[in-house]
Design an enzyme around this catalytic site. Structure first.
Site, PDB file in Angstrom:
ATOM      1  CG  ASN A   1      -1.780   1.142   1.466  1.00  0.00           C
ATOM      2  OD1 ASN A   1      -1.831   1.987   0.578  1.00  0.00           O
ATOM      3  ND2 ASN A   1      -2.117   1.337   2.528  1.00  0.00           N
TER       4      ASN A   1
ATOM      5  CB  SER B   1       5.600  -1.969  11.695  1.00  0.00           C
ATOM      6  OG  SER B   1       5.118  -0.607  12.020  1.00  0.00           O
TER       7      SER B   1
ATOM      8  CE  LYS C   1       0.645   3.652   4.879  1.00  0.00           C
ATOM      9  NZ  LYS C   1       0.470   3.458   6.337  1.00  0.00           N
TER      10      LYS C   1
ATOM     11  CG  HIS D   1      -5.463   1.794   5.201  1.00  0.00           C
ATOM     12  ND1 HIS D   1      -5.007   2.773   6.216  1.00  0.00           N
ATOM     13  CD2 HIS D   1      -4.431   0.827   5.119  1.00  0.00           C
ATOM     14  CE1 HIS D   1      -3.789   2.506   6.474  1.00  0.00           C
ATOM     15  NE2 HIS D   1      -3.476   1.241   5.852  1.00  0.00           N
TER      16      HIS D   1
ATOM     17  N   GLY E   1       2.787   2.165  10.574  1.00  0.00           N
ATOM     18  CA  GLY E   1       3.705   3.244  10.489  1.00  0.00           C
ATOM     19  C   GLY E   1       4.653   3.575  11.900  1.00  0.00           C
TER      20      GLY E   1
ATOM     21  CD  GLU F   1      -2.759   5.440   6.932  1.00  0.00           C
ATOM     22  OE1 GLU F   1      -2.557   5.450   5.744  1.00  0.00           O
ATOM     23  OE2 GLU F   1      -1.580   4.999   7.598  1.00  0.00           O
TER      24      GLU F   1
ATOM     25  CD  GLU G   1      -3.246  -2.872   7.155  1.00  0.00           C
ATOM     26  OE1 GLU G   1      -2.208  -3.016   6.666  1.00  0.00           O
ATOM     27  OE2 GLU G   1      -3.845  -1.895   7.150  1.00  0.00           O
TER      28      GLU G   1
HETATM   29  C1  PEP Z   1      -0.429  -0.119   5.932  1.00  0.00           C
HETATM   30  O1  PEP Z   1      -0.512   1.135   5.459  1.00  0.00           O
HETATM   31  O2  PEP Z   1      -1.366  -0.974   5.501  1.00  0.00           O
HETATM   32  C2  PEP Z   1       0.559  -0.413   6.756  1.00  0.00           C
HETATM   33  C3  PEP Z   1       0.359  -1.684   7.251  1.00  0.00           C
HETATM   34  O3  PEP Z   1       1.745   0.513   6.746  1.00  0.00           O
HETATM   35  P1  PEP Z   1       3.131   0.084   7.421  1.00  0.00           P
HETATM   36  O4  PEP Z   1       3.577  -1.335   6.759  1.00  0.00           O
HETATM   37  O5  PEP Z   1       3.911   1.185   7.266  1.00  0.00           O
HETATM   38  O6  PEP Z   1       2.806  -0.120   9.046  1.00  0.00           O
END
Ligand code: PEP
Length: 251
Positions: free
Chosen positions: A10, A214, A12, A96, A174, A98, A168
């Site tokens: 992803n 992460s 973003k 997601h 992040g 976000e 997630e």
């Molecule tokens: C994501 O945006 O779905 C995500 C898991 O980000 P990150 O791997 O940077 O934590």
């Protein structure tokens, strides 16, 4: 239904069209021999066509990061299922965290988007996950079970087969703080149990559940060893071709 693992990136709100082209030029040769998993990249809307052209003929599929449920109309800023298919997408991320945190996404809007994607044969990657406050308050399981039930409401048993769920935890996105493989596997088990309660054990067993939060080249292998983890949704580490290729090649 096959239960091939999926490694999805992803991006973003990162990468211009030129940067997308450069990514694929470097990434595709690195993963050309990979057959153990499906590889998905989710760029921003403006780079979808470029990504789809670059990935044509490879094993890499393209995903959107969001979609709207209406077919067309006066919905400024939105994009429909057929537009995404037209741009070369096979998947779309929906719900997601976000989008939930910053843009008012709810279980109900997630559900409308999921149903529209299924109707158009765009494969949904449906994100669920609790915040830190919810985890600290002992509510992680309850929240995620509710997101699964409501986000997938009204779907039939056959609707479930293309559905991919991504667990997630918001506190792991992040932040560099990955859920331990034990925590991730426990939550995947809860998600599978919830699906099983509604659509039955065989559907639950066949549903692919990805972990996101992460994921990096140095922790993917341990996560993928857990039976309930069927792949990963990767944010930051998917932006760099070498690091995303290392994650894809976790074996
Ligand atoms: C994501 O945006 O779905 C995500 C898991 O980000 P990150 O791997 O940077 O934590």
């Amino acid at each position: 239904m096959s239960k091939r693992p999926i490694i999805a990136g992803n991006w973003k709100m990162f990468k211009t069209v030129a940067e997308t082209r450069a990514f694929f030029n470097e990434f595709l040769p690195l993963v050309s021999g990979v057959s153990h998993c499906e590889i998905v990249v989710a760029p921003t809307f403006t780079s979808l066509g470029t990504a789809a052209s670059a990935a044509a003929g490879s094993r890499v599929a393209v995903s959107a990061q969001d979609v709207y449920w209406e077919k067309e109309g006066a919905f400024t800023g939105e994009i429909s299922v057929s537009m995404l298919l037209d741009a070369g997408c096979a998947y779309t991320i929906i719900g997601h965290s976000e989008r939930r945190q910053f843009f008012g996404e709810t279980d109900e809007t997630v559900n409308r988007k999921v149903r529209a994607a299924l109707a158009g044969r765009l494969q949904p990657i449906v994100c669920v996950g609790e915040t830190l406050a919810e985890r600290d308050g002992g509510k992680a399981v309850e929240v995620v079970r509710r997101q699964v039930r409501n986000g997938l409401a009204q779907l039939t048993e056959s609707d479930l087969s293309p559905i991919i769920v991504a667990y997630e935890p918001v506190w792991a996105i992040g932040t560099g703080r990955t859920a331990t493989p034990e925590t991730a596997a426990e939550m995947h088990g809860e998600i599978r149990k919830t699906i099983g309660e509604i659509w039955g054990g065989p559907v639950a067993a066949a549903t692919r559940i990805l972990y996101g939060g992460s994921v990096k080249p140095n922790n993917i292998q341990e996560l993928m060893r857990r039976e309930d983890i069927d792949g990963a949704l990767v944010g930051g580490a998917s932006l760099d071709p070498a690091s995303f290729a290392a994650i894809v090649k976790y074996l």
